[in-house]
Design an enzyme around this catalytic site. Structure first.
Site, short mmCIF file in Angstrom:
data_model
loop_
_atom_site.label_atom_id
_atom_site.label_comp_id
_atom_site.label_asym_id
_atom_site.label_seq_id
_atom_site.Cartn_x
_atom_site.Cartn_y
_atom_site.Cartn_z
N LYS A 27 12.10 9.47 21.65
CA LYS A 27 12.08 10.84 22.19
C LYS A 27 13.43 11.30 22.70
CE LYS A 27 8.70 9.53 24.93
NZ LYS A 27 8.08 8.39 24.26
N LYS A 62 8.25 14.59 27.21
CA LYS A 62 7.24 15.13 26.29
C LYS A 62 6.96 16.60 26.58
CE LYS A 62 5.00 10.62 25.72
NZ LYS A 62 3.80 9.80 26.02
N GLY A 88 -0.27 3.07 22.54
CA GLY A 88 -0.64 1.88 21.80
C GLY A 88 0.11 1.82 20.49
#
Length: 822
Positions: free
Chosen positions: A582, A685, A800
């Site tokens: 990111k 995010k 995950g």
């Protein structure tokens, strides 16, 4: 002789005659055809002999000991005779010839040394001796096996010109001579290739690869039904198999296609040899001496046009020469003067193009002729140069010509565009492009070092029946490792859907493993450890050109901020980017825009679906909304699977410290859980989402309330983190109890509202969409111009390795590049 079907001409090259085993293989091939054919066999010299004879001449001209090279050539012939003698095989013709030539050639080479020069007549005599030996040895072998074999000199090939080194055969005059020479009871007639004899009986050579031309001229003169060229390759390939590992042998090609392929580098048959074959409509087979069961390639006039493109060839060691200047415009005869100047030096022009404005002419010659060509043109255009009518003649050495060949191209639009796109996609610049009016071939000039990657890329573009996806994986930890596992599990499914996903390189922070073909994923961990090399970003960038990758994709599964800062460079070098990292999308807004502008400018894809929501289609959904004209009004979401897991465990009564430890053990957190607890992962995010909807914000514009005070845990060692969190267990238990009393639960929420962004712990009603999110799930609630009062909700696992890798996999499949349908 009158029945064309019963006369066969076979030519065997030097690679088929490298040693005794090669001669034996050739004999086996010849004798397979004697039951139904009368066979004329034409032979090259033993492999390497002609080069050694050339070296002997050149060394002697310079005053050196050319005899050393001569004796090496003779020794390579003598060893075959000696091996046969041990087997009890008599070789009278070849043994006598070799003994005679040893003394004759020694005197001639010594004479060259004394004179310091070698007349073309003498050069021809010396170089022809190799074929003289091999042809006589073949007769010895055939007669030993009981076949009626006859040796013939090349006086049956009268010459049409007086060039000692590059003659032409008078095919019409040769026809009656061949008919007369071929005895009635002869099964096999053997002739030396590469030379003929003039009216005085003197040897004249037939030029480069002259044995091919010898066989073709004999086939035409004798009216053969078939000419066979026997080599150490299976035939014509779609590309050089030494460069393109999946190149395939062609069943057939037309004369014109064969001409173009051989002229521009396919060393299968001499272009000169194709002329008499085509003129007399004699089919030609190219076959492998060492694997005669394979059908090879048939060159004939009725080749089916089942493929748009037949093959790709490349010619190395080329020089490009450019004349330019205002004095060329409107001047009649410039091109003629260029050609005549080079013809006077016996220089062949490989291709020539002129700009539409008549301002420049560019031509290509072999690099060996570059100096002579430059001198000839400087002399021819001395006046124009002296008076500034043309500029200095520009020469670029170390160039190559890459050619796309196929008679079917004329029936399809866009072939040139796809050709140039493929070359560009390999990071190769085209300097010159030429296409003839027949549209059978398109040729481009590139730097010599770029020829192989350009050839590989073009082969992928025109001969792959699957969608190629070449990937380089940087970062092979939890997500990267899981991604490789998914590649293996989905391999069969990809093949069924005509997708060819090829992992070309894998890297961790220390080592890079690269394959010339495709990495074996079954043992990638061990191979990376044992075979991987230290690397820099330059090594990664070089992979594209080295392997000729057409549409390569770099997958960034790291959290490396330095690598994220190099995305513009990677896109500029022709890579697509699929990133789980990111960091790039949350750097300063100028860099954020620069990445996208660079991707658009270079026609590359920059995909980052897993930056928010792991495998959830968050980014794609939001981009689709914006493209359709919708506008975001408010947003709220749980954007961290790690914190979703931790806050779910807190809701169940687990202390904070134990909840964090449990999430770490399950692989839900970032490598350092403080990236989650600080709130910065969620802030990044949220910033990405804000930027996707058009908000020009920086990371500092996000109001961040961390999960825990960083002043209490930020300074401790990672191994001591859980112990430090135990001090906060009580305060968190109190917050949870207070929320429960109001029918609410604690969640860590990212919110966009009133043009501002904030991430913080919020107590949300348990019956609301965010209240039910826990155990690693993410949820995004979007109120837009179209979606209200009922919002658009995206919900699912947002953390995950498996779901993140799945999201990366999906992005990879969106980079696909479709091949040309054959």
């Amino acid at each position: 002789m009158s029945d064309r079907k019963k006369l066969l001409v076979q030519k065997f090259g030097g690679t088929s005659l490298a040693d005794l085993s090669g001669f034996d293989a050739s004999v086996s091939v010849i004798t397979r055809y004697t039951d139904e054919n009368r066979v004329i066999v034409v032979l090259s010299a033993v492999k390497g002999v002609t080069d050694l004879l050339l070296a002997a001449i050149d060394t002697a001209v310079e005053g050196g000991n050319g005899a050393e090279h001569l004796y090496e050539a003779l020794a390579s012939e003598r060893v075959i005779i000696d091996e046969l003698a041990k087997q009890g095989v008599a070789t009278p013709l070849s043994s006598d010839f070799l003994s005679e030539q040893q003394s004759t050639l020694t005197r001639r080479v010594e004479g060259i040394r004394l004179l310091g020069q070698c007349p073309d007549k003498t050069r021809a005599r010396i170089l022809a001796s190799g074929e003289g030996f091999s042809s006589r040895l073949m007769v010895d072998l055939l007669q030993h096996r009981g076949f009626r074999a006859q040796w013939s000199d090349t006086d049956v090939l009268p010459l049409a010109n007086e060039d000692w080194l590059d003659s032409l055969v008078d095919i019409e005059a040769a026809a009656p001579l061949l008919k007369k020479r071929l005895e009635d009871d002869t099964q096999i007639m053997v002739l030396p290739g590469f030379y003929g004899r003039n009216a005085s009986g003197e040897i004249q050579l037939l030029g480069r690869n002259g044995t091919d031309y010898s066989a073709a001229a004999i086939a035409a003169a004798a009216g053969a039904g078939l000419c066979q060229i026997w080599k150490d390759v299976d035939g014509f390939f779609t590309a050089d198999p030494r460069i393109v590992s999946n190149a395939r042998c062609l069943d057939e090609v037309s004369y014109d296609e064969a001409m173009e392929l051989t002229y521009f580098g396919a060393k299968v048959i001499s272009a000169k040899a194709l002329t008499p074959l085509a003129a007399n409509n004699i089919p030609c087979e190219v076959r492998n001496t060492y694997d005669p069961s394979k059908p090879g390639t048939l060159v004939h006039s009725e080749a089916r046009r089942t493929h748009v493109v037949r093959g790709i060839s490349h010619l190395h060691d080329v020089a490009s020469i450019t004349l330019q200047g205002g004095g060329l415009r409107g001047r009649v005869g410039i091109a003629r003067r260029v050609m005549e100047a080079l013809a006077s030096e016996s220089i062949s022009i490989l291709l020539i193009v002129q700009s539409s404005s008549e301002y420049s002419i560019t031509l290509c010659v072999r690099r060996a002729d570059e100096t002579k060509a430059r001198k000839a043109l400087n002399e021819e255009f001395h006046f124009e140069r002296l008076h500034g009518l043309i500029e200095e003649i520009a020469v670029q050495t170390d160039r190559a010509v890459v050619s796309l060949v196929g008679e079917g191209m004329k029936h399809y639009r866009g072939i040139a565009a796809r050709f140039l796109t493929a070359i560009s996609s390999a990071g190769v610049n085209v300097e010159v492009i030429a296409q003839g009016s027949t549209e059978c071939a398109i040729a481009v000039v590139v730097k010599g070092e770029d020829a192989q990657p350009a050839t590989r890329a073009c082969h992928t573009a025109f001969f792959s029946h699957s969608t190629h996806i070449d990937v380089i994986l940087l970062g092979c930890g939890n997500v990267g490792g899981e991604l490789l596992e998914q590649f293996q599990r989905q391999a069969d499914s990809l093949i069924e859907h005509h997708m060819d996903l090829r992992v070309r390189a894998i890297a961790n922070s220390e080592k890079l493993l690269v394959s010339d073909d495709v990495l074996d994923l079954a043992g990638w961990r061990q191979d990376l450890e044992e075979k991987g090399q230290p690397w820099t970003l330059e090594d990664v960038i070089d992979i594209r050109k080295k392997l000729g990758l057409l549409n390569p994709t770099i997958i960034d599964c790291t959290t490396d901020e330095g690598l994220a800062g190099e995305y513009v460079r990677l896109l500029s070098n022709g890579f697509n980017l699929v990133v789980a990292n990111k960091k790039a999308n949350t750097q300063d807004f100028a860099y954020y825009r620069d990445i996208r502008d660079t991707a658009a400018r270079n026609f590359r894809k920059f995909l980052y679906e897993t930056n928010v929501g792991a495998g959830l289609p968050v980014i794609d959904t939001m981009q689709s909304l914006i493209r359709s004209g919708d506008e975001l009004e408010t947003f709220e979401g749980i954007l961290s699977g790690s914190l979703s897991m931790i806050f779910g465990l807190l809701e169940d009564g687990m202390p904070l410290s134990k909840a964090v430890a449990e999430a770490m053990q399950l692989g839900f957190t970032e490598p350092d859980p403080r990236d989650d607890l600080s709130g910065m992962d969620v802030a990044r995010k949220l910033l990405i989402i804000a930027r996707e909807v058009g908000m020009q914000l920086e990371l500092d514009d996000i109001v961040v309330e961390p999960v825990v005070p960083m002043e209490q845990v930020g300074h401790v060692d990672r191994a001591e983190l859980i112990g430090a969190l135990e001090a906060l267990d009580g305060s968190f238990a109190s917050k949870i109890t207070a929320a429960e009393a109001e029918g609410k639960v604690l969640r860590y929420v990212g919110r966009i509202e009133n043009d501002s962004c904030r991430v913080a712990i919020e107590a949300v009603p348990s019956h609301k969409p965010l209240g039910a999110i826990r155990d690693g799930e993410n949820a995004l609630v979007l109120f837009t111009h179209y979606y209200q009062p009922i919002p658009l909700v995206l919900r699912g696992y947002g953390a995950g390795a498996a779901v993140t890798a799945s999201g990366v996999f999906g992005d990879i499949l969106r980079t696909v590049w479709r091949p040309l349908d054959s």
